[in-house]
Design an enzyme around this catalytic site. Structure first.
Site, PDB file in Angstrom:
ATOM      1  N   LYS A 158       0.933  -1.329   0.108  1.00 29.84           N
ATOM      2  CA  LYS A 158       0.368   0.080   0.213  1.00 29.84           C
ATOM      3  C   LYS A 158       0.558   1.504   0.102  1.00 29.84           C
ATOM      4  O   LYS A 158       0.495   2.098  -0.736  1.00 29.84           O
ATOM      5  CB  LYS A 158      -0.772  -0.004   1.068  1.00 29.84           C
ATOM      6  CG  LYS A 158      -1.666  -1.050   0.954  1.00 29.84           C
ATOM      7  CD  LYS A 158      -2.844  -0.538  -0.135  1.00 29.84           C
ATOM      8  CE  LYS A 158      -4.276  -1.980  -0.042  1.00 29.84           C
ATOM      9  NZ  LYS A 158      -4.993  -2.078  -0.725  1.00 29.84           N
TER      10      LYS A 158
ATOM     11  N   SER B 218      -2.739 -13.014   3.833  1.00 33.55           N
ATOM     12  CA  SER B 218      -3.207 -12.774   2.347  1.00 33.55           C
ATOM     13  C   SER B 218      -1.999 -12.447   1.822  1.00 33.55           C
ATOM     14  O   SER B 218      -2.322 -14.013   0.543  1.00 33.55           O
ATOM     15  CB  SER B 218      -3.626 -11.211   1.966  1.00 33.55           C
ATOM     16  OG  SER B 218      -2.150 -10.054   2.539  1.00 33.55           O
TER      17      SER B 218
END
Lengths: 92, 306
Positions: free
Chosen positions: B54, B269
């Site tokens: 991110k 993830s």
């Protein structure tokens, strides 16, 4: 011993659309089993095959994290509010 | 949006820690996959200075807002996040001198809240029962209520999010593999990674594999179960050639294997994405690049590693 159980929208499909239920039980496991009797399959979404809380599920009994009070064996005082939420949040 | 370029973003952050965003390592998986039908390469995004993929959209969204002269002194940057984007934005805003406010579901991992606050960001904690969608609704309410105060970055709709991957992550992977990549595998959260890398690599013949949780009630941080969640405006199913789902149990088991067998300490993830990459390798073979979005350190307060 009735308690109020609040669920996230992501579990709505497991309870016929309900996100606030009244259930009975002296321990968290009993409360979950009571919901599972009315909504078969609910327990397996929250508990693993050993009957413990799945590692990605957090449950709060009032303000207390159930894991700090014995996990699925935690006592649930009459009238308390139980909140089930995913331990992780989706989406960035 | 005026179109940013990689050169412009680089120029704006020259000489700061933000210059270190991107150029993350690409390492082969040697034990989890036997290599019988090609190679699986893990793109380790935890090597970004903010610790996750991110950092890329976080940086590009802030620079875009600056270039468009929305994010001026006295304004407050605002977004909704489950954590990693919040940390990235907090780091970027600290360096760029912006005030930041983040809407985040209460009772998500404590590490995230503490890191955001360490960078000087402030948090608005929203109803944990409403998850990230509840945080999005709160950010929208604030942005509408005080439009002169807030610059709503809105990672779910902001074209600078996929652009960071189209002009950054995608070309970077192409260069690192010497153009040999055949498949790109990543999870879908905001969908910025899939949309952006698809724009960069699909025209070169790379198959794009988008992966989601198999259940609305899941434990894969940062991923969205699109059928039951608020749909990000940037998401377009057509950007992927192949859509797969992974269970949280399979993701957790693979996350543990990544640590023990490959020395890759990943978030859940990452394990989920590798489960899908392994399936692609078995079925199709090829040079498969799988994106590992963050590191396991961020989940130490959760039961994952107990």
């Amino acid at each position: 011993m009735p308690v109020t159980v609040r669920l996230p929208g992501a579990l709505r499909d497991a309870t016929g659309g309900e996100t606030k239920l009244v259930a009975a039980g002296a321990t968290l496991r009993e409360v979950i089993a009571d919901i599972d009797r009315r909504h078969p399959g609910f327990a397996s979404r929250v508990l693993d095959d050993k009957g413990e809380l799945r590692s990605y599920v957090n449950v709060y009994i009032g303000e207390d994290d159930a894991r700090t009070r014995g996990g699925s064996a935690a006592q649930v005082p009459e009238g308390s509010e139980v909140m089930v939420i995913p331990a992780m949040a989706g989406g960035g | 949006m005026s179109r940013l370029s990689a050169a412009l973003v680089r120029e704006r952050v020259r000489g700061s820690i933000l210059e270190r965003i991107g150029d993350t390592p690409l390492v082969p998986l040697r034990r989890i996959w036997d290599g019988s039908r090609g190679q699986i390469w893990a793109k380790l995004e935890s090597a970004n200075p903010g610790g996750s993929v991110k950092d890329r959209p976080g940086l590009w969204m802030v620079i875009a807002a600056e270039e468009e002269r929305h994010l001026l002194r006295g304004k407050t940057a605002l977004d909704a996040t489950s954590g990693n984007t919040g940390i990235a934005l907090a780091m970027v805003c600290a360096v760029r001198g912006h005030t930041l406010e983040l809407c985040m579901p209460d009772k998500v991992s404590e590490e995230r809240k503490k890191i955001v606050r360490a960078f000087g960001g402030s948090l608005v904690l929203t109803d944990p029962l409403e998850g990230t969608d509840g945080a999005i609704r709160e950010a929208q309410r604030r942005a509408r209520g005080e439009p002169d105060r807030y610059v709503y970055l809105d990672q779910y709709s902001n074209p600078a999010n996929p652009l960071a991957h189209e002009l950054g992550t995608g070309p970077e992977i192409w260069d690192q593999t010497g153009g040999r990549i055949t498949h790109f595998v990543a999870g879908v959260g905001t969908s910025g990674t899939i949309i952006g890398v698809s724009a960069a690599l699909r025209p070169k013949g790379v198959r794009i594999v988008a992966v989601q949780p198999d259940d609305a009630f899941h434990g894969i941080e940062g991923w969205k179960h699109m059928a039951s969640a608020m749909r990000p405006a940037i998401w377009d199913e057509r950007a992927a050639d192949d859509h797969r789902v992974v269970s949280t149990d399979a993701a957790i088991a693979m996350t543990r294997r990544l640590a023990r067998e490959e020395g890759i300490f990943s978030g859940v993830s990452g394990g989920a994405a590798v489960v899908a990459a392994l399936a692609v390798a078995r079925e199709e073979g090829g040079h498969i690049v799988v994106l590992i979005a963050d590191g396991g350190e961020r989940y130490l307060s959760t039961p994952l590693w107990e």
